[in-house]
Design a protein around this motif. Sequence first.
Motif, PDB file in Angstrom:
ATOM      1  N   ASP B 167      49.315  14.110  41.031  1.00  0.00           N
ATOM      2  CA  ASP B 167      50.427  14.958  41.488  1.00  0.00           C
ATOM      3  C   ASP B 167      50.356  16.316  40.791  1.00  0.00           C
ATOM      4  OD1 ASP B 167      51.377  14.535  38.936  1.00  0.00           O
ATOM      5  OD2 ASP B 167      52.899  13.084  39.531  1.00  0.00           O
ATOM      6  N   TYR B 168      51.440  17.083  40.929  1.00  0.00           N
ATOM      7  CA  TYR B 168      51.475  18.444  40.374  1.00  0.00           C
ATOM      8  C   TYR B 168      51.158  18.485  38.878  1.00  0.00           C
ATOM      9  CZ  TYR B 168      55.866  17.149  38.249  1.00  0.00           C
ATOM     10  OH  TYR B 168      56.807  16.528  37.464  1.00  0.00           O
ATOM     11  N   SER B 169      51.495  17.401  38.167  1.00  0.00           N
ATOM     12  CA  SER B 169      51.336  17.437  36.708  1.00  0.00           C
ATOM     13  C   SER B 169      49.864  17.518  36.290  1.00  0.00           C
ATOM     14  CB  SER B 169      51.991  16.205  36.069  1.00  0.00           C
ATOM     15  OG  SER B 169      51.358  15.031  36.547  1.00  0.00           O
ATOM     16  N   GLY B 170      48.969  17.155  37.192  1.00  0.00           N
ATOM     17  CA  GLY B 170      47.539  17.239  36.865  1.00  0.00           C
ATOM     18  C   GLY B 170      46.917  18.566  37.273  1.00  0.00           C
ATOM     19  N   ILE B 171      47.725  19.446  37.867  1.00  0.00           N
ATOM     20  CA  ILE B 171      47.215  20.730  38.370  1.00  0.00           C
ATOM     21  C   ILE B 171      47.669  21.858  37.442  1.00  0.00           C
ATOM     22  CG2 ILE B 171      47.175  22.299  40.357  1.00  0.00           C
ATOM     23  CD1 ILE B 171      46.091  19.474  41.015  1.00  0.00           C
ATOM     24  N   ASP B 172      46.723  22.630  36.935  1.00  0.00           N
ATOM     25  CA  ASP B 172      47.073  23.748  36.045  1.00  0.00           C
ATOM     26  C   ASP B 172      47.333  25.040  36.809  1.00  0.00           C
ATOM     27  OD1 ASP B 172      46.678  22.315  33.506  1.00  0.00           O
ATOM     28  OD2 ASP B 172      44.599  22.184  34.199  1.00  0.00           O
ATOM     29  N   TYR B 195      58.367  22.615  40.428  1.00  0.00           N
ATOM     30  CA  TYR B 195      57.505  22.118  39.334  1.00  0.00           C
ATOM     31  C   TYR B 195      57.032  23.209  38.373  1.00  0.00           C
ATOM     32  CZ  TYR B 195      57.230  18.336  42.762  1.00  0.00           C
ATOM     33  OH  TYR B 195      57.534  17.356  43.668  1.00  0.00           O
ATOM     34  N   GLN B 196      57.415  24.440  38.641  1.00  0.00           N
ATOM     35  CA  GLN B 196      56.965  25.579  37.830  1.00  0.00           C
ATOM     36  C   GLN B 196      55.438  25.650  37.741  1.00  0.00           C
ATOM     37  OE1 GLN B 196      59.781  23.708  36.222  1.00  0.00           O
ATOM     38  NE2 GLN B 196      60.865  25.043  37.633  1.00  0.00           N
ATOM     39  N   THR B 197      54.775  25.206  38.790  1.00  0.00           N
ATOM     40  CA  THR B 197      53.310  25.297  38.824  1.00  0.00           C
ATOM     41  C   THR B 197      52.904  26.766  38.947  1.00  0.00           C
ATOM     42  OG1 THR B 197      53.220  23.177  39.979  1.00  0.00           O
ATOM     43  CG2 THR B 197      51.240  24.529  40.080  1.00  0.00           C
ATOM     44  N   LYS B 198      51.859  27.140  38.198  1.00  0.00           N
ATOM     45  CA  LYS B 198      51.345  28.506  38.332  1.00  0.00           C
ATOM     46  C   LYS B 198      50.653  28.629  39.684  1.00  0.00           C
ATOM     47  CE  LYS B 198      50.394  29.625  33.522  1.00  0.00           C
ATOM     48  NZ  LYS B 198      49.347  30.027  32.568  1.00  0.00           N
ATOM     49  N   VAL B 199      50.969  29.696  40.400  1.00  0.00           N
ATOM     50  CA  VAL B 199      50.401  29.867  41.744  1.00  0.00           C
ATOM     51  C   VAL B 199      49.804  31.260  41.892  1.00  0.00           C
ATOM     52  CG1 VAL B 199      50.948  29.972  44.218  1.00  0.00           C
ATOM     53  CG2 VAL B 199      52.062  28.263  42.792  1.00  0.00           C
ATOM     54  N   ALA B 211      54.074  38.755  50.752  1.00  0.00           N
ATOM     55  CA  ALA B 211      53.853  37.998  49.509  1.00  0.00           C
ATOM     56  C   ALA B 211      54.495  38.726  48.330  1.00  0.00           C
ATOM     57  CB  ALA B 211      52.357  37.809  49.263  1.00  0.00           C
ATOM     58  N   ALA B 212      54.576  40.048  48.461  1.00  0.00           N
ATOM     59  CA  ALA B 212      55.057  40.880  47.343  1.00  0.00           C
ATOM     60  C   ALA B 212      56.428  40.484  46.794  1.00  0.00           C
ATOM     61  CB  ALA B 212      55.057  42.354  47.769  1.00  0.00           C
ATOM     62  N   PRO B 213      57.397  40.078  47.642  1.00  0.00           N
ATOM     63  CA  PRO B 213      58.709  39.722  47.072  1.00  0.00           C
ATOM     64  C   PRO B 213      58.646  38.576  46.061  1.00  0.00           C
ATOM     65  CG  PRO B 213      58.925  40.072  49.429  1.00  0.00           C
ATOM     66  CD  PRO B 213      57.466  40.125  49.114  1.00  0.00           C
ATOM     67  N   TYR B 214      57.620  37.769  46.109  1.00  0.00           N
ATOM     68  CA  TYR B 214      57.526  36.615  45.198  1.00  0.00           C
ATOM     69  C   TYR B 214      56.652  36.909  43.978  1.00  0.00           C
ATOM     70  CZ  TYR B 214      59.419  34.441  49.317  1.00  0.00           C
ATOM     71  OH  TYR B 214      60.219  34.158  50.395  1.00  0.00           O
ATOM     72  N   TYR B 215      56.127  38.128  43.913  1.00  0.00           N
ATOM     73  CA  TYR B 215      55.250  38.532  42.821  1.00  0.00           C
ATOM     74  C   TYR B 215      56.025  39.385  41.832  1.00  0.00           C
ATOM     75  CZ  TYR B 215      51.857  41.619  40.549  1.00  0.00           C
ATOM     76  OH  TYR B 215      51.158  42.358  39.625  1.00  0.00           O
ATOM     77  N   PRO B 216      55.913  39.204  40.542  1.00  0.00           N
ATOM     78  CA  PRO B 216      55.039  38.259  39.848  1.00  0.00           C
ATOM     79  C   PRO B 216      55.770  36.999  39.377  1.00  0.00           C
ATOM     80  CG  PRO B 216      55.812  39.900  38.309  1.00  0.00           C
ATOM     81  CD  PRO B 216      56.494  40.184  39.616  1.00  0.00           C
ATOM     82  N   SER B 217      57.014  36.762  39.841  1.00  0.00           N
ATOM     83  CA  SER B 217      57.785  35.630  39.321  1.00  0.00           C
ATOM     84  C   SER B 217      57.230  34.288  39.794  1.00  0.00           C
ATOM     85  CB  SER B 217      59.249  35.752  39.742  1.00  0.00           C
ATOM     86  OG  SER B 217      59.747  36.997  39.355  1.00  0.00           O
ATOM     87  N   GLN B 218      57.204  34.099  41.116  1.00  0.00           N
ATOM     88  CA  GLN B 218      56.744  32.802  41.638  1.00  0.00           C
ATOM     89  C   GLN B 218      55.237  32.783  41.894  1.00  0.00           C
ATOM     90  OE1 GLN B 218      59.451  34.399  43.188  1.00  0.00           O
ATOM     91  NE2 GLN B 218      61.069  33.136  42.327  1.00  0.00           N
ATOM     92  N   ILE B 219      54.674  33.935  42.187  1.00  0.00           N
ATOM     93  CA  ILE B 219      53.232  34.038  42.418  1.00  0.00           C
ATOM     94  C   ILE B 219      52.668  35.002  41.381  1.00  0.00           C
ATOM     95  CG2 ILE B 219      51.450  34.753  44.063  1.00  0.00           C
ATOM     96  CD1 ILE B 219      53.602  34.249  46.217  1.00  0.00           C
ATOM     97  N   GLU B 220      51.717  34.533  40.597  1.00  0.00           N
ATOM     98  CA  GLU B 220      51.263  35.346  39.466  1.00  0.00           C
ATOM     99  C   GLU B 220      50.374  36.516  39.887  1.00  0.00           C
ATOM    100  OE1 GLU B 220      49.993  33.335  36.030  1.00  0.00           O
ATOM    101  OE2 GLU B 220      51.810  32.130  35.943  1.00  0.00           O
ATOM    102  N   GLY B 221      49.728  36.378  41.017  1.00  0.00           N
ATOM    103  CA  GLY B 221      48.893  37.455  41.533  1.00  0.00           C
ATOM    104  C   GLY B 221      48.472  37.104  42.940  1.00  0.00           C
ATOM    105  N   PHE B 222      48.069  38.097  43.721  1.00  0.00           N
ATOM    106  CA  PHE B 222      47.615  37.781  45.079  1.00  0.00           C
ATOM    107  C   PHE B 222      46.583  38.787  45.561  1.00  0.00           C
ATOM    108  CE2 PHE B 222      49.907  41.022  47.497  1.00  0.00           C
ATOM    109  CZ  PHE B 222      50.964  41.349  46.651  1.00  0.00           C
ATOM    110  N   LEU B 223      45.760  38.316  46.488  1.00  0.00           N
ATOM    111  CA  LEU B 223      44.775  39.172  47.140  1.00  0.00           C
ATOM    112  C   LEU B 223      45.182  39.294  48.596  1.00  0.00           C
ATOM    113  CD1 LEU B 223      41.421  37.488  45.937  1.00  0.00           C
ATOM    114  CD2 LEU B 223      42.736  39.260  44.772  1.00  0.00           C
TER     115      LEU B 223
END
Lengths: 212, 279
Positions: B167-172, B195-199, B211-223
């Motif tokens: 599950d999510y706990s095994g994903i960094d 789950y506060q998973t880094k995305v 995507a920008a509205p979610y950066y950098p809080s929920q999404i750490e970076g995007f292409l």
Amino acid sequence: MATLRREIPKFIVMIFGLFMLLGSFTTIPIFDTIKAELTSWTVTISAVSVWLGAVYASYANYRLYQRNKKEGIEHLIYFIVPFVVFGLQFGSGILYGVESPQYRWYFTNIYQNIGATVYAVMFFTLASSAYRTFIASSWDATALLAGGIIYTLRQIPLFQVMIPGIVGAGEWVMLVPNVGGGRGAVIAAALGALALGVRTLMGQEATITEGG
Amino acid sequence: MSVLSKLGKIDYRWLYITSLILTAIPLVYPIGLSVTLSQPVKDYYSAIQDLPEGSVIAVSFGGSASLLDEQEAQFLATWKTIFSLGHKVLFYSTTEDGPMILQDHLGDKVKPEDYGYTYGEDYVELGFSPLGEPGEASFAANIRGVYAADKYGTPLDDLPMMVDINDYSGIDLLMFQYTACTSIEWVVRQWSVPYQTKVIATTLGCCGPMAAPYYPSQIEGFLSGSGAGTELEVLSGNPGPGAAMSDSKSIGILPQLVFIAFGNIAYFANKYMKKEDDQ
């Protein structure tokens, strides 16, 4: 009968919706398990819906062709071509396997190129529509034009070299006004979805059984 | 009709043909323009680079063959970056095209084995499942509930890398790849928030603003788009197809900008002349 057709779907949605809410907002393990199980069903339902969509689309095109055989020839094409492509894809997949060079050849040289071409054709409509509509005819249109041009120039390496500061300006457009407007829209949509969800759970949302 | 007014009524075909010619020129004679790095791309790269070696990255791959030209530079540079840093990778495809694109990439263009990777120990491919948002939720909660086996039919329990991952706990870190602009909300709702998973995310150029509205809080970076792919190629030192594409975009867009300028000149010329006539 009509009442049953309306009420049964509403009842199913209410019961399942309640389980999902209990799974999300309580710590009782049984609801968590039910929620996880119901969520995994959606994968199966999604797979079935792809087939259902194909059947509906084919049937609709066949009916349209039957209604007007002279001018509805394109509907016959829409009806036949998916089956031909499906046959090719399914046939090559069954005969050679989807990992085979034959299947990869089909995917890379036919499927991928046709798809890319369809999207590339959009350039022509987008380019000509930008020429027609990106006109500073009002304050709103001017704001759209300015934002669009700055962001476009920021994306293009040539202008990053030619116009000092365009990178900063482009990022500002995307990360300040765009984010402000975007977050407002997301919050408004979320509140709307919440209201819709409550109405659905209370059986008040007619569109789930009667169409939008 | 004045010359300025005529600028607003030029035959579109001139725009088409000049754009096609100018787009093709850099493919024959590459220009090699420099690239300026943007902050979302830098943060995307940092999110991968800052992970300890051996971290597990899940790749939710929703690639489209039709739109591959726009994104292939992003993908190839990302795979090279991940493999060169020695992270473990769990690929799962959310579109029908996904497994074929990954097969092409991992089988030919960026072979994990060239980086010392072993299948099942360092990377796993789970194949296609039409997940959508509920499927992402299900995957995050119970991977085996969605995928009992990998794409070769091997049960997940038989793959050494998957023994402790369910599950999510095994994903960094989750790398979310999508082409439908609003799909970014799925990963925010089903991974980041609960789950506060880094995305991090990769998408088309047109989807970046959503995507920008979610950066950098929920999404750490995007292409977003091939330009960001080129930036990642430069940043990670992994050259690829992005450079030639950036040159083509640079030159090919010029006619469109000129035509937009013509349209505005004609509009104001007409407005001015109408005012003169009224007086």
